[in-house]
Design an enzyme around this catalytic site. Structure first.
Site, PDB file in Angstrom:
ATOM      1  N   HIS A 144       9.088  -3.927  -1.220  1.00 50.15           N
ATOM      2  CA  HIS A 144       8.075  -3.106  -1.832  1.00 50.15           C
ATOM      3  C   HIS A 144       8.142  -3.845  -3.417  1.00 50.15           C
ATOM      4  O   HIS A 144       8.923  -4.043  -3.844  1.00 50.15           O
ATOM      5  CB  HIS A 144       7.932  -1.541  -2.076  1.00 50.15           C
ATOM      6  CG  HIS A 144       7.115  -0.813  -3.418  1.00 50.15           C
ATOM      7  ND1 HIS A 144       7.604  -0.089  -4.135  1.00 50.15           N
ATOM      8  CD2 HIS A 144       6.187  -0.933  -3.776  1.00 50.15           C
ATOM      9  CE1 HIS A 144       6.553  -0.204  -5.046  1.00 50.15           C
ATOM     10  NE2 HIS A 144       5.388  -0.182  -4.165  1.00 50.15           N
TER      11      HIS A 144
HETATM   12 CA    CA Z   1       5.555  -6.764  -0.359  1.00 49.93          CA
END
Ligand code: CA
Ligand code: TV1
Ligand code: ZN
Length: 388
Positions: free
Chosen positions: A179
């Site tokens: 992320h």
């Molecule tokens: Ca990513």
């Protein structure tokens, strides 16, 4: 040089710094700046540099890095004394543990990759480049005053801040398997940057543990950043077909709604099959299709690197993506040129190594059509709230 020609009326700039590639995180550390040397040698043995403007990037100045980072953090980064990593307790600013060791030349390394992203951003702002490439950048986890996940300075945030001086709205897209939390956090409260990350998500079982589908921005009514942080949490083993369909549908909708004047695409190569830290099953083809799709939008585009822990595959992906940027991907000989330095590295899996080698043992695909449809639905719903 393999018949590679400079595209007419279309400028690609490639920002490199050979000094940066010499840094070492430590013997067993998965992040190897040397993978950039491997990628560069592949790009050059295909003759692709003839079709781009190559720039030896300068270092970012302290003042430029202050645009995002705090003075005390930068002072510490500059003066910290190299030491073997202490696995138990990372020290001040999360430095010195096994993920973010303090190694020789650490500050030079940070200012070099940040400078390259700033150079790339300025080329786009001046309209001197249509696509600007910095494979050494993309270090998306670094915070204002904290190192995290192999990232110390956030070159992406610095580059986007630079771009916001020229472009009203910037779309950030992140295809690293992790992320893009540092970039998301930096622009959490603004509607001038939309962040969109595709990543493996499994709560605290996969780093950094954030990037849920439902957290799309500040929840306080009237906060400009609301609905501008989009996340596509995925499971192990996603393949090219599923990823491409998701990517093109979602990015298409974001562009239609948000109407960005510039795009930054973080091309972390740890989303490839066979990656030492990753969990996905993307091939060079599927990963590269994300670059091709962004290019097809005809919006100023910056390409940065990021993760990628199986160096031969990182080099393959970034060389292929460079060929897409300059538009010669269809004419490249798939067999890696005989004279490529380090060619032996690509012979790991076959005697006639190709650029688009099928990578790694396939991982079980845990992504169901039902769940992927749900994700598209939920993001479409969020985008209805984005008025630009
Ligand atoms: Ca990513
Ligand atoms: C030294 C030696 C460090 C071997 C780190 C994998 C190592 C990892 C190592 C490793 C490793 C992580 C965590 C746990 C947080 C820690 C560039 C509580 C075999 C953009 C960063 C991943 C990804 C960090 C960076 C993660 C990027 N995974 N071997 N460390 N602690 N850290 O889980 O997004 O690709 O793994
Ligand atoms: Zn990653």
């Amino acid at each position: 040089n393999n018949g590679i020609v400079r595209p007419k009326g279309y400028n690609v700039s490639w920002h490199v710094n050979p000094e940066l590639e010499k840094h070492h995180f430590g013997h067993s550390h998965p992040m190897k700046p040397w993978r950039l040397t491997l990628a560069k040698s592949l790009i050059m043995s295909y003759g692709m540099h003839a079709a781009m403007d190559t720039y030896f990037s300068r270092r970012a100045t302290n003042e430029e890095m202050r645009d995002f980072h705090t003075e005390d953090y930068l002072d510490y980064l500059r003066t910290a004394i190299p030491a073997p990593p202490d696995d138990e307790v990372p020290g001040r600013f999360n430095l010195g543990g096994s993920d973010c060791p303090i190694f020789e030349g650490l500050f030079d390394y940070c200012s070099m990759y940040s400078g390259a992203s700033l150079d790339a951003a300025r080329k786009l702002c001046n309209h001197e480049s249509d696509i600007a490439v910095n494979w050494s950048g993309g270090l998306h986890h670094a915070k204002k005053s904290e190192a995290s996940g192999f990232c110390y300075a956030n070159d992406i945030v610095l580059a986007i801040l630079q771009m916001l001086r020229t472009f009203p709205r910037v779309l950030y897209i992140d295809i690293d398997v992790h992320h893009g939390d540092g970039v998301e956090e930096a622009f959490w409260s603004t509607d001038r940057v939309m962040t969109l990350s595709f990543h493996k998500y499994d709560g605290m079982n996969f780093f950094p543990g954030t990037g849920e589908l439902e957290r799309t921005g500040p929840e306080t009514e009237g906060n400009a950043g609301a609905h501008h942080a989009l996340n596509v949490p995925l499971m192990d083993g996603i393949n090219d077909q599923q990823y491409q369909s998701l990517f093109e549908t979602i990015v298409g909708k974001c562009v239609a709604k948000f109407r960005p004047e510039a795009i930054v695409l973080q091309c972390g190569a740890d989303s490839l099959a066979g990656d030492r830290l990753g969990r996905f099953n993307l091939q060079v083809q599927g990963h590269g299709q994300c670059v091709a799709f962004c290019k097809s939008l005809n919006i100023p585009l910056m390409l940065v690197g990021g993760g990628g822990y199986t160096p031969r595959n990182v080099a393959r992906a970034w060389a292929h993506e460079t060929s897409i940027a300059i538009g010669c991907e269809k004419t490249l000989n798939p067999i890696i040129p005989e004279h490529t330095p380090y060619r032996s590295h690509f012979r790991h899996d076959t005697i006639f190594p190709t650029l688009e080698q099928i990578l790694g043992e396939p991982r079980a695909n845990k992504n169901t059509k039902k769940r992927l449809d749900e994700i598209v639905c939920m993001i479409t719903e969020q985008l209805r709230f984005c008025e630009t």
